[in-house]
Write a protein that holds these residues in place. Structure first.
Motif, mmCIF file in Angstrom:
data_model
loop_
_atom_site.group_PDB
_atom_site.id
_atom_site.type_symbol
_atom_site.label_atom_id
_atom_site.label_comp_id
_atom_site.label_asym_id
_atom_site.label_seq_id
_atom_site.Cartn_x
_atom_site.Cartn_y
_atom_site.Cartn_z
ATOM 1 N N PRO A 188 0.829 -1.204 0.000
ATOM 2 C CA PRO A 188 0.000 0.000 0.000
ATOM 3 C C PRO A 188 0.868 1.259 0.000
ATOM 4 O O PRO A 188 1.814 1.373 0.793
ATOM 5 C CB PRO A 188 -0.798 -0.114 1.294
ATOM 6 N N ARG A 189 0.532 2.202 -0.846
ATOM 7 C CA ARG A 189 1.337 3.416 -0.992
ATOM 8 C C ARG A 189 1.376 4.220 0.308
ATOM 9 O O ARG A 189 2.380 4.888 0.599
ATOM 10 C CB ARG A 189 0.793 4.269 -2.133
ATOM 11 N N ALA A 190 0.296 4.162 1.085
ATOM 12 C CA ALA A 190 0.275 4.892 2.352
ATOM 13 C C ALA A 190 1.426 4.463 3.259
ATOM 14 O O ALA A 190 1.897 5.243 4.091
ATOM 15 C CB ALA A 190 -1.059 4.689 3.061
ATOM 16 N N PHE A 191 1.897 3.222 3.092
ATOM 17 C CA PHE A 191 3.057 2.739 3.850
ATOM 18 C C PHE A 191 4.353 2.929 3.076
ATOM 19 O O PHE A 191 5.320 3.500 3.590
ATOM 20 C CB PHE A 191 2.881 1.263 4.210
ATOM 21 N N THR A 192 4.412 2.463 1.827
ATOM 22 C CA THR A 192 5.684 2.444 1.105
ATOM 23 C C THR A 192 6.198 3.844 0.795
ATOM 24 O O THR A 192 7.399 4.040 0.622
ATOM 25 C CB THR A 192 5.570 1.653 -0.208
ATOM 26 N N ALA A 193 5.296 4.838 0.729
ATOM 27 C CA ALA A 193 5.690 6.222 0.439
ATOM 28 C C ALA A 193 5.474 7.138 1.636
ATOM 29 O O ALA A 193 5.299 8.345 1.484
ATOM 30 C CB ALA A 193 4.908 6.735 -0.767
ATOM 31 N N SER A 194 5.516 6.578 2.837
ATOM 32 C CA SER A 194 5.109 7.345 4.020
ATOM 33 C C SER A 194 6.120 8.360 4.507
ATOM 34 O O SER A 194 5.891 9.021 5.509
ATOM 35 C CB SER A 194 4.726 6.399 5.161
ATOM 36 N N ASP B 169 3.248 1.522 9.798
ATOM 37 C CA ASP B 169 3.336 0.124 10.222
ATOM 38 C C ASP B 169 2.823 -0.791 9.128
ATOM 39 O O ASP B 169 1.850 -0.483 8.431
ATOM 40 C CB ASP B 169 2.512 -0.107 11.488
ATOM 41 N N TRP B 170 3.458 -1.937 8.992
ATOM 42 C CA TRP B 170 3.024 -2.947 8.030
ATOM 43 C C TRP B 170 3.354 -4.320 8.592
ATOM 44 O O TRP B 170 4.379 -4.503 9.257
ATOM 45 C CB TRP B 170 3.752 -2.776 6.685
ATOM 46 N N PRO C 229 8.339 4.910 7.367
ATOM 47 C CA PRO C 229 8.074 3.573 7.892
ATOM 48 C C PRO C 229 8.842 3.283 9.178
ATOM 49 O O PRO C 229 9.994 3.697 9.334
ATOM 50 C CB PRO C 229 8.566 2.654 6.769
ATOM 51 N N GLU C 230 8.193 2.591 10.080
ATOM 52 C CA GLU C 230 8.886 2.060 11.261
ATOM 53 C C GLU C 230 9.829 0.972 10.764
ATOM 54 O O GLU C 230 9.510 0.217 9.858
ATOM 55 C CB GLU C 230 7.840 1.517 12.240
ATOM 56 N N ASN C 231 11.040 0.893 11.325
ATOM 57 C CA ASN C 231 12.088 0.078 10.712
ATOM 58 C C ASN C 231 11.736 -1.400 10.635
ATOM 59 O O ASN C 231 11.969 -2.048 9.622
ATOM 60 C CB ASN C 231 13.406 0.247 11.460
ATOM 61 N N ALA C 232 11.203 -1.963 11.724
ATOM 62 C CA ALA C 232 10.861 -3.383 11.689
ATOM 63 C C ALA C 232 9.826 -3.674 10.608
ATOM 64 O O ALA C 232 9.870 -4.721 9.951
ATOM 65 C CB ALA C 232 10.348 -3.834 13.050
ATOM 66 N N SER C 233 8.910 -2.734 10.404
ATOM 67 C CA SER C 233 7.908 -2.909 9.352
ATOM 68 C C SER C 233 8.543 -2.820 7.970
ATOM 69 O O SER C 233 8.190 -3.568 7.058
ATOM 70 C CB SER C 233 6.814 -1.851 9.489
#
Length: 477
Positions: free
Chosen positions: A266-272, A281-282, A335-339
């Motif tokens: 989802p772009r909301a995550f990958t381009a956050s 978070d993902w 993005p949060e690193n673990a995600s």
């Protein structure tokens, strides 16, 4: 193992060049390609060095030494690199008869082809499969945008029956003739990718025509190009749906084709790291199910059409929007690193498990998606290991959804709505400074400290070990 792989590729190269060994099937090639990475923002820049340091042999050696088996090299052949300005031709409908140019008008700089050849040789000499991908800013401005009637690209659009559309099409094909001629005797470990992400501009019908024409150009150049594997995609739809738009006539016309798609959902995550996307978070069940469904659709199509698949690009922004050049976090988080690590790992393993090859997107430390830091020759190790399957036993932090923060923007206080007890909570500014906050699980209100106006990250850790990062705009009126 790496040295054995190199030896095997070297033997294949020698025999294919000297003894005309038949090409392996596209399915076998995809299996050989395995796990790879893009060398982004280098040769695809209008001038090499504009967006990332100029490519060096050490860069490619480091990619090989890390354990990747394929490199995808985005390369722009338009702009100053090819002669023949088409802007003088009319964009108006019905003017195609006014076109007076010839293929000879459009000549790729011989020195630029020499440079491309040098880079390709570096990759092949490291035992890597190399993908030559026509890709770049001027490719969009001089060719792809001209197909799109959308208001955003109206200044570029040309009518299909215009003289300029004829000129631009001939120029694109002339470039491919010269690429094909230069590399026709090269090892089968060199693959051609016709064009990067055309589906935002070209329809499926237009893309079928372009695919068919360039495939014929490559085949007609002879030698190893007669059965070299060629990477294609479709028009009209993007992401996992792009290859599904390739017409049966194209697929059935050639037995050495590989389909490709890119995935940034989802772009909301990958381009956050951008201002308008704020899902940091993902990794929950729903997130993974979406990948499973979309990749499964590609696999089903691949099997029904008997054409293998190459995941050419995917990735997520740097942790917290981190900039490796300025060594600061972004103004809008990220993005949060673990995600971020989990996202790369899940897509890589999903691709390999379904029989796809992949090259993750990487554009160096001057970009917002960094895996290899070109400036000092080091890696973002956890992401690199995730792509190579070296971190599958690493524990992952769980993330939390169903979390509400308001008001946002805020000034003196915020409120949280969540059903999970909070262990601790803090504000983090763009320079990484931490401002602990007092929180009572029986009171949703949190008093904010006196800080400068701007964008902050609210880091929330729950008592069950879950966590949540949220963007918070503070505006003290």
């Amino acid at each position: 193992m790496k040295h054995l792989t190199f030896l095997r590729h070297a033997i294949v190269t020698v025999f294919s060049l000297q003894y005309g060994m038949s090409q392996i099937t596209p399915q076998q090639m995809v299996s050989d390609m395995g796990r790879g990475i893009n060398l982004g923002n280098v040769l695809s820049a209008p001038v090499e060095g504009n967006w990332a340091p100029a490519l060096t042999q050490t860069y490619i050696k480091d990619v090989s030494d890390a354990g990747f088996t394929t490199i995808r090299i985005p390369i722009d052949f338009l702009g100053t690199r090819t002669s023949g300005n088409t802007s003088s031709y009319s964009k108006a409908a019905g003017t195609s008869g006014d076109y007076s140019g010839t293929l000879a008008d459009y000549m790729v700089s011989s020195s630029y082809l020499d440079r491309v050849e040098e880079v390709i040789n570096w990759g092949l000499n490291e035992g890597l499969v190399v993908v030559l991908d026509f890709h770049g800013k001027t490719l969009k401005e001089e060719f792809l945008y001209t197909f799109s009637p959308k208001d955003k690209w109206a200044a570029y659009y040309t009518e299909p029956t215009s003289a300029k559309r004829i000129a631009d099409n001939e120029k694109f094909r002339a470039i491919w003739m010269q690429i094909a001629e230069r590399f026709k005797d090269y090892s089968y470990n060199l693959l051609f990718e016709i064009v990067n992400e055309p589906y935002f501009f070209l329809t499926d019908v237009e893309m079928d025509v372009l695919n068919a024409d360039v495939i014929n150009i490559i085949r007609n150049s002879g030698s190893n190009n007669v059965d070299r594997n060629i990477i294609i995609t479709g028009g009209s739809k993007n992401a996992y749906e792009a290859p599904l738009q390739i017409g049966d006539a194209v697929i059935n016309s050639d037995s050495h084709l590989i389909a490709t798609f890119h995935y940034y959902w989802p772009r909301a995550f990958t381009a956050s790291s951008g201002e308008n996307d704020n899902d940091f978070d993902w990794g929950n069940t729903s997130d993974k199910s979406e990948i499973d469904s979309n990749f499964g659709a590609v696999q089903s199509w691949s099997q029904s059409k008997n054409i293998p698949v190459f995941l050419g690009e995917f990735g997520a922004d740097n942790e917290g929007g981190y900039n490796y050049v300025t060594m600061t976090y972004g103004s809008f988080g990220g993005p949060e690193n673990a995600s971020r690590v989990a996202y790369h790992e899940y897509l890589a393993e999903k691709a390999i498990s379904l029989g796809f090859a992949f090259t993750a997107w990487d554009a160096g430390d001057e970009a917002n998606k960094t895996i290899y830091k070109v400036s000092d020759g080091t890696w973002v190790v956890d992401v690199k290991d995730a792509l190579l399957g070296n971190s599958l036993s690493t524990p992952r932090f769980k993330t939390s959804k169903g979390f509400r923060l308001f008001p946002n923007p805020a000034s003196t206080f915020i409120k949280l709505q969540t059903g999970k007890p909070i262990d601790h909570i803090a504000l983090v500014d763009i320079n990484g400074r931490i401002f602990p906050l007092d929180y009572n699980n029986n009171d949703p209100s949190i008093k904010l400290p006196k800080v400068n106006n701007g964008v902050y990250i609210l880091k929330t850790i729950f008592k069950n070990g879950q966590h949540k990062n949220s963007k918070l705009l503070i505006n003290n009126l």
